[in-house]
Design an enzyme around this catalytic site. Structure first.
Site, mmCIF file in Angstrom:
data_model
loop_
_atom_site.group_PDB
_atom_site.id
_atom_site.type_symbol
_atom_site.label_atom_id
_atom_site.label_comp_id
_atom_site.label_asym_id
_atom_site.label_seq_id
_atom_site.Cartn_x
_atom_site.Cartn_y
_atom_site.Cartn_z
ATOM 1 N N GLU A 126 -2.107 1.900 -8.487
ATOM 2 C CA GLU A 126 -3.089 2.866 -7.980
ATOM 3 C C GLU A 126 -2.386 4.189 -7.645
ATOM 4 O OE1 GLU A 126 -5.718 1.128 -5.025
ATOM 5 O OE2 GLU A 126 -6.414 -0.380 -6.454
ATOM 6 N N GLU A 144 -6.569 -6.235 -10.746
ATOM 7 C CA GLU A 144 -7.140 -6.477 -9.412
ATOM 8 C C GLU A 144 -8.648 -6.591 -9.583
ATOM 9 O OE1 GLU A 144 -5.877 -4.150 -6.031
ATOM 10 O OE2 GLU A 144 -3.822 -4.027 -6.793
HETATM 11 O O1 AHR Z 1 -5.800 -6.024 -2.976
HETATM 12 C C1 AHR Z 1 -5.769 -5.178 -1.890
HETATM 13 C C2 AHR Z 1 -5.471 -3.733 -2.273
HETATM 14 O O2 AHR Z 1 -6.503 -3.227 -3.051
HETATM 15 C C3 AHR Z 1 -4.251 -3.491 -3.103
HETATM 16 O O3 AHR Z 1 -3.085 -3.419 -2.356
HETATM 17 C C4 AHR Z 1 -4.550 -2.164 -3.735
HETATM 18 O O4 AHR Z 1 -3.913 -2.014 -4.983
HETATM 19 C C5 AHR Z 1 -6.052 -2.151 -3.845
HETATM 20 O O5 AHR Z 1 -6.583 -0.974 -3.366
#
Ligand code: AHR
Length: 525
Positions: free
Chosen positions: A194, A329
């Site tokens: 991110e 994610e």
């Molecule tokens: O999964 C939790 C968080 O969500 C992670 O650290 C980040 O990459 C995302 O915003």
């Protein structure tokens, strides 16, 4: 875990629930029209140094009374082995862009802070060697996320040399002195996390300059990886969901890749997309009703359009689909459990999450030509977890059961299913009533996964099977009395798979899906 196998004779003897009163769904499956491979990496996990995801969830330390192997919980390892986890992404998440590997390799570990997640201390007791040991114990590949935000290409390059060099460099000798003479294999390398936000709030151009340097200098030296197809695959930071900010990001990275020079490359573009209808997350993970069930499922189905949007941009620059879209994610993000540290992202996991997991896995399978890796967030105790722990206790969540039921889809070949899904309506939300995918495994066996989203009505499925001669069918189904039924430490099997009766009649497969259920059937020929 028991997989229920019913022979044809047994199947015939089992009473098929009467379809009377049930809605019907006609599916047609043509096994002679194989599609893309459903890459096993779609079933990847994500373990961040966050809350009790690593510490307590995986690592208890060698002196713990909780049974462990070199500090890693035996119960969690055994549960994950049953999932045949293909890869684990580590150490973050946002944590990765503040992680400095050197603090987690020496016999004396530095105690640092975890400012992203609750501001707690980070003991660095679980570092490089412990992660690689954990992977070895569960049989998964490493997906390492390197620090771009607050690190340097040199720091990351040295970490990879430390991990993978076979020659007697100073770093390789340090690795040996720390207990591992043989080079490790790092299968996947994430270059930042991110980077448009918690990873450094970079513009696409700034990130691209970082990506190019990391791609050039951060290498695996493991001899088995020197040549294709074993080389380490590099995954660039991709979009964070829906909307123009994200389509512009994808366009910029893919355009740069299209015009790349010999000195850098990438193999994947990540996509992060959580099921969270509004921010901050406010849906409860337990103690909710049908309205919230329908809202969350509506939100999760947006994954399909988001993948299609970014895939279309990727197709423009990469029609041969060399670059994988890596959904590293995904999952439901609810309000923190009352009384928990809000920075620990602790939530319960209900039957709704099982349905949600199945719907997303089905979406990934339908996009298997482009989506070749995914990592649910997160593996233990954080967000949509497979496993919850409380000291010596462990419970398997409904999501865990779906991942276990879907194991046969790993590396199976997608087979198209056409169906008239029907509709399930709750208030102003209308969703497809039924969702299904099919695939053939390496032995040629056909697998069918069918989800009944409707929490109130069962569905009698009639599936026509072309391209094979079906002889018998067997399977299991996951459901529970309520949409928010959960497995707790006191009642760990409230949501657990059970055998389902399925009947073959000629070229037809018949079964009845219970309301709000996920079912996986195998068809023998
Ligand atoms: O999964 C939790 C968080 O969500 C992670 O650290 C980040 O990459 C995302 O915003």
């Amino acid at each position: 875990m028991l997989r229920f196998v019913l022979s044809f004779a047994m199947t015939a003897a089992i009473a098929i629930p009467s379809p009377t009163g049930a809605d019907t769904a006609a599916l047609s499956i043509d096994a002679s029209k194989p599609g893309a491979k459903i890459d096993r990496n779609l079933f990847g996990q994500f373990a961040e140094h966050l809350g009790q995801g690593v510490y307590e969830g995986v690592w208890v330390g060698p002196d713990s009374p909780i049974p462990n192997t070199r500090g890693i919980r035996n119960d969690v390892v055994a549960a994950l082995k049953a999932l045949e986890v293909p890869n684990v992404r580590w150490p973050g998440g946002c944590f990765a862009d503040e992680y400095h590997w050197r603090k987690g390799v020496s016999p004396q570990r530095a105690v640092t802070l975890n400012p992203n997640w609750g501001g707690v201390t980070e003991s660095n007791a679980f570092g490089t060697h412990e992660f690689m040991d954990f992977l070895d114990q569960i049989g998964a590949e490493a997906y390492l996320s390197v620090n771009v935000g607050s690190g340097t290409p040199q720091e990351a390059a040295e970490w990879l040399e430390y991990l993978t060099a076979a020659q007697p460099t100073t770093l390789a000798k340090e690795r040996a002195a720390n207990g591992h003479p043989a080079p490790y294999k790092i299968a996947y390398l994430g270059i930042g996390n991110e980077s448009w936000d918690c990873g450094g709030n970079m513009t696409p151009d700034y990130y691209l300059s970082q990506l190019k340097a990391y791609s050039r200098f951060v290498r695996s030296f493991n001899p088995v990886q020197e040549k294709d197809p074993h080389r380490m695959l590099e995954i660039a930071v991709g979009p964070g969901g829906d909307g123009p900010r994200w389509t512009q990001w994808t366009d910029a990275i893919m355009k740069a890749w299209h015009g790349r020079s010999w000195s850098w490359d990438m193999d994947g573009l990540s996509l992060h997309n959580y099921t969270v209808p509004k921010w901050p997350p406010s849906h409860k993970s337990v103690g909710f009703g049908e309205t919230e069930y329908a809202q969350i499922l509506k939100s999760t189905l947006e994954m399909d359009r988001i993948i299609a949007t970014h895939s279309a941009i990727m197709d423009k620059y990469d029609p041969q689909k060399k670059i994988a879209l890596v959904v590293d994610e995904w999952g439901a993000w609810y309000a923190p459990l009352p009384g928990s540290n809000p920075g620990f992202l602790a939530q319960q996991n209900s039957l709704r999450d099982a349905v949600l997991a199945a719907l997303n896995l089905n979406i990934f399978a339908r996009h298997a030509d482009r989506v070749r890796m995914a990592n649910i967030a997160q593996m233990v105790n954080v967000l949509q977890a497979m496993i919850l722990t409380d000291k010596e206790k462990m419970v398997l969540t409904p999501t865990y059961h779906v991942f276990r039921m879907y194991v046969p889809f790993q590396d199976a070949t997608f087979v198209p299913v056409s169906l008239d899904a029907g509709a399930y309506t709750q208030g102003d939300i209308t969703l497809p009533r039924v969702d299904a995918i099919a695939a053939r495994d390496k032995t040629g066996k056909l697998w069918l996964a069918v989800t009944n989203l409707d929490p109130n009505r069962s569905v009698a499925v009639q599936a026509s099977l072309a391209g094979l001669t079906p002889r018998s069918a067997s399977g299991e189904t996951l459901t529970a009395p309520r949409v928010d039924s959960v497995n707790s430490f006191d009642a760990p099997s409230a949501v657990a798979p059970k055998a389902i009766a399925a009947r073959i009649q000629g070229a037809m497969l018949a079964l009845t899906l219970e309301p709000k259920s996920v079912t996986v059937i195998s068809v023998e020929q």
